[in-house]
Design an enzyme around this catalytic site. Structure first.
Site: not given
Ligand code: GAL
Length: 697
Positions: A173, A341
């Protein structure tokens, strides 16, 4: 270090694989695959085999490992230890699961931080970050980059040719969290270098930044610092801020490029991705279009946000629009996308962490399928019993073996996909009525950044503005590609370019040609105000758009507090507050909506005109809940012969690989738009909140 630098340089020069040239990592007939995150380094070795076998029993087809495991891969500088990972790769393979490995650079080991504190980020107040959390590494630091390059190289050497390894995820991320940038000396030097290259000389920078005002003028590039709001009682220069936002996104993309280059240098035919954050404003995934093979992203739909637009269950269902938009953004970048995710239950980090609506997790997975995703990976297999992220649910309960409610939904979704694989037909043709509504939704991060730098009104929210149009599009059952303006627009019967603040003549010419050749262009509030530098051109307000939209736009208005203005269209009254462009249509232009109050009552708020073989519509008002935007969009699509569907917003229905897929993010049951008598492959004709239906016709 020298040889490393040479390797780095070489890696940067290596040609990128194009998806077309790539091996078939995601065979069409598999439709979509589902997998799970696992952190073997955090669990006793004697549980690994059991855990892997149980993942497979839930139907999982791949396992994701290694993100954050730097301290285990390189416990001491230069001493690499991959045996634990090797064992888990072997266990995954024995259980028939593919493996995604990660570069662990989002969590530097303590020896590195202590030996080289200069590898740690510095915050806006000048404080250096410390060991003990994660994502504190400063990727602008050349020392950090060298250490990152070494561990990536070692991983690539060890697993780059390993057939059991299916793909790679770079870092995690990528972001310095919401605008927590690094203001380190290293970042400052790199920002200056970028400015030097962009402007050539300091005079040009001074001109473009408008530094003559407030004596901001710089004498050389070395005097420039990263614009830091904490250091200025009055705001820093807006053009400096815009350039910093651009630089930051490019810096992040460059960091990814370097890691991908190293992997490719040693890797065989594994794919490479990173897990972008949904709707994140600082990192622009399109800058990595040529560097990554797969575009994957992360979302935690239920984390305490209320999502009132989806009714009383909104907080348990998540935002259908945001989820769908992200799929439609990531997929067109190169055609291969998926979720990296997705939560399996409650998360640990929201201000309030409610339980998702039973069924919602399966619905999110099926939404990913309907939107063209090739993979869904859930975060995470086991709920941690200790340490960070306690309270984060996993696919199994805290005993480590009993499937959680979310785990059972993942298993069910996997069975759904397996059942659909059996029905997959290679000759399925996209339905013509659906294709007729195909829409390009144009975005350019420059607009987003520039608007945020000076919003003019706290009531404005760019993403919310986008969602008003996006929800309208999906309620009409339009297939949407969220794309950048360099794309060929001619394959889209409709183009929506919302809040496009920064434009140049070339873009206006491109839009004009698009409409003249038969396209239907929609522009919206606060478009065309500035040039690409973020300057107002020396013309009348937005004058460059006049001949395209067939109207003048002498003023815009913004309403304070909770004051509501009103517009009427086709006899219906709508409330607005954030932004109102006041339009004066020229001959040949039709008014679609009119202001009903304020001193400009009776003036146009939205207009449309024919241009060549196509149309141009300008919707200058941002209404409170997007109802006007929805009504006008529906009218446009109907008059252009695109027969819009009339679904409740956030009841999302899309066609993919021969299957119609309906997912219900609303709080009431919705009827599927299928012909009477069509047999369903999954679900029921009346889809409950959080429910799914799939059919073929
Ligand atoms: C994500 C992050 C994961 C994990 C997860 C928890 O944002 O990438 O590493 O922390 O949140 O929900």
């Amino acid at each position: 270090m020298k040889s490393l630098r040479a390797a780095l340089a070489l890696a940067l020069m290596l040609p990128c694989r194009t998806p077309a040239a790539a091996p078939d990592w995601f065979p069409r007939a598999d439709l979509m695959t589902i997998g799970v995150y696992y952190y073997p380094e955090a669990w006793p070795e004697n549980q690994w085999a059991r855990d892997m076998a149980n993942m497979r029993k839930l139907g999982m087809e791949f396992v994701h490992m290694g993100d954050f495991a730097w301290a285990f891969m390189e416990p001491e500088e230069g001493k690499y230890q991959f045996d634990w990972l090797e064992k888990n790769v072997a266990l995954a393979a024995q259980n028939g699961m593919k493996v995604i490995l990660c570069t662990p650079t989002a969590a530097p080991p303590v020896w590195l931080s202590r030996k080289h504190p200069e590898t740690l980020m510095v915050d806006a107040a000048g404080r250096r970050m410390n060991h003990g959390g994660r994502q504190q590494g400063d990727w602008s630091s050349p020392v950090y980059r060298e250490y990152a390059a070494k561990i990536v190289t070692e991983l690539a050497k060890r697993f780059g040719h390993d057939k059991r390894v299916w793909g790679w995820q770079l870092d995690n991320e990528l972001s310095h969290y919401e605008k927590q940038y690094s203001y380190s000396p290293a970042a400052t030097l790199r920002f200056r270098d970028w400015l030097r290259e962009r402007y050539g000389g300091i005079d040009r920078l001074n001109t473009d930044w408008g530094t003559a005002f407030w004596s901001m003028v710089y004498q050389n590039f070395d005097q420039i610092e990263i614009p830091n709001q904490l250091e200025h009682p009055a705001l820093p220069n807006p053009h400096a801020q815009l350039d910093f936002a651009r630089w930051f996104a490019k810096e992040a993309a460059g960091y990814l490029r370097t890691q991908a280059g190293l992997l490719r240098q040693y890797g065989a035919d594994q794919w490479i991705t990173t897990n972008f954050m949904a709707m994140h404003g600082d990192i622009d995934p399109t800058l990595s279009a040529k560097d990554l093979d797969v575009f994957s992203w992360t979302i935690y739909p239920v984390h305490g946000e209320v999502f009132r637009e989806n009714g009383p269950l909104g907080f348990r269902l998540g935002s259908g629009a945001v989820q769908s938009f992200m799929h439609d953004f990531m997929r067109p970048i190169n055609g291969i996308s998926g979720l990296m995710e997705l939560q399996p239950g409650q998360v640990n980090w929201g201000a309030i962490n409610p339980w998702p609506q039973p069924g919602a997790i399966r619905m999110w997975i099926l939404r990913a399928f309907g939107a063209g995703a090739r993979m869904v990976c859930t975060y995470r297999y086991r709920q941690p019993l200790i340490g960070s992220e306690q309270y984060h649910k996993g696919l199994v309960e805290t005993d480590g073996v009993t499937p959680s409610p979310g785990g059972r939904e993942y298993a069910e979704a996997m069975r759904d996909i397996v059942s659909l694989r059996a029905k997959y037909r290679t000759d399925a043709k996209e339905p013509a009525a659906y294709a007729k509504r195909r829409t390009a939704f144009l975005i350019n991060f420059d607009n987003r950044w520039d608007i945020d730098i000076h919003k003019q009104t706290t009531r404005w929210d760019t993403v919310e503005h986008w969602m008003k149009y996006y929800r309208a599009l999906k309620s009409m059952m339009a297939p949407v590609d969220v794309v950048t303006e360099d794309r060929d627009l001619s394959r889209y019967p409709f183009v929506v370019a919302p809040a496009y603040q920064l434009v140049d003549h070339a873009l206006i010419a491109k839009w004009t040609a698009y409409a003249e050749n038969g396209g239907n262009l929609v522009l919206t509030a606060r478009s065309g105000e500035k040039d690409r530098r973020g300057q107002f051109p020396e013309t009348l307000w937005v004058e460059r758009l006049y001949s395209l939209i067939g109207a003048k736009l002498p003023i815009y208005d913004l309403l304070p507090g909770t004051i509501e203005g009103h517009v009427t269209a086709d006899g219906v009254r709508y409330a607005w507050g954030a932004w109102g462009d006041v339009l004066e249509p020229q001959a040949g232009t039709t008014t679609l909506a009119t202001y009903a109050d304020q001193f400009y009552a009776g003036k146009a708020a939205a207009v449309t005109r024919k241009l060549g073989k196509g149309t141009v519509t300008y919707i200058g008002v941002d209404t409170l809940n997007g109802d006007l935007e929805m009504a006008l969009m529906r009218k446009l699509y109907a008059s252009a012969g695109a027969a819009p569907a009339n679904l409740k917003a956030d009841f999302l229905v899309d066609w993919r690989d021969g299957f119609w897929v309906a997912t219900n993010f609303t709080s009431t049951a919705q009827a599927i738009p299928a012909r009477a008598g069509t047999p369903l492959l999954l679900g029921t004709r009346s889809v409950p909140p959080g429910g799914v239906a799939v059919w073929v016709e």
